[in-house]
Motif scaffolding. Sequence first.
Motif, short mmCIF file in Angstrom:
data_model
loop_
_atom_site.label_atom_id
_atom_site.label_comp_id
_atom_site.label_asym_id
_atom_site.label_seq_id
_atom_site.Cartn_x
_atom_site.Cartn_y
_atom_site.Cartn_z
N GLU A 1 -8.76 4.19 -6.76
CA GLU A 1 -8.80 3.68 -5.39
C GLU A 1 -9.09 2.18 -5.36
O GLU A 1 -9.78 1.65 -6.23
CB GLU A 1 -9.87 4.42 -4.60
N ALA B 1 -6.31 5.87 -2.82
CA ALA B 1 -6.39 5.30 -1.48
C ALA B 1 -6.81 3.84 -1.55
O ALA B 1 -7.71 3.48 -2.32
CB ALA B 1 -7.37 6.08 -0.63
N TRP C 1 0.84 -1.21 0.00
CA TRP C 1 0.00 0.00 0.00
C TRP C 1 0.87 1.26 0.00
O TRP C 1 0.54 2.25 -0.65
CB TRP C 1 -0.96 -0.03 1.19
N GLU C 2 2.01 1.19 0.70
CA GLU C 2 2.94 2.32 0.69
C GLU C 2 3.56 2.50 -0.69
O GLU C 2 3.75 3.62 -1.16
CB GLU C 2 4.03 2.12 1.75
N ARG D 1 0.98 4.23 -2.75
CA ARG D 1 0.90 5.66 -2.37
C ARG D 1 2.08 6.44 -2.93
O ARG D 1 1.92 7.59 -3.35
CB ARG D 1 0.85 5.80 -0.84
N SER D 2 3.26 5.82 -2.94
CA SER D 2 4.45 6.54 -3.43
C SER D 2 4.34 6.89 -4.92
O SER D 2 4.99 7.82 -5.38
CB SER D 2 5.72 5.74 -3.15
#
Length: 168
Positions: free
Chosen positions: A64, A46, A36-37, A40-41
């Motif tokens: 998302e 989301a 998930w990180e 996001r990067s």
Amino acid sequence: MDLLPALQTLYRRLTAEMRSKYDRRVALGDLLTDRWEIARSYGFGAGSSCYDNVLILGDVRVGENTWIGPNCVLDGSGAPLVIGDWCSISAGVQIYTHDTVRRSISMGADPIDKAPVSIGSGVYIGPNTVVAKGVSIGDKAVVGALSLVNGDITAGSRAWGSPARLQP
């Protein structure tokens, strides 16, 4: 200080923990990072996740709650590649926004062909599928495993094969 033995011990412990918790073995990068990180990067929406070993090039936009499986290629280097919300992009899927066919056979006289790819929301793309430049896949479409998608797939459709064909 010799770091290799310490790293090997860490690797064995992380691998054992992954197997114990999830009954799976993943690449080192996925043991050390959070899917998930990673998503996001890249500015993905989301709740989206992306394995460490996914190759992401150029302009790739993901909505998302979309899952990008391991060993995928998301190539937005030719034009934008847009993937909607709540999609499943299975392991080994390759999506391209360019090809070099004309450039190659013309010995460099012709340019690289480029066209955007759009994948709607709620789309499932099966493992090891290739999506060619310029394709649009509509919302809630299902593309079967091992397909070659070189034409548009309408919303709500089911398609598979090489080339992918709409199914009744």
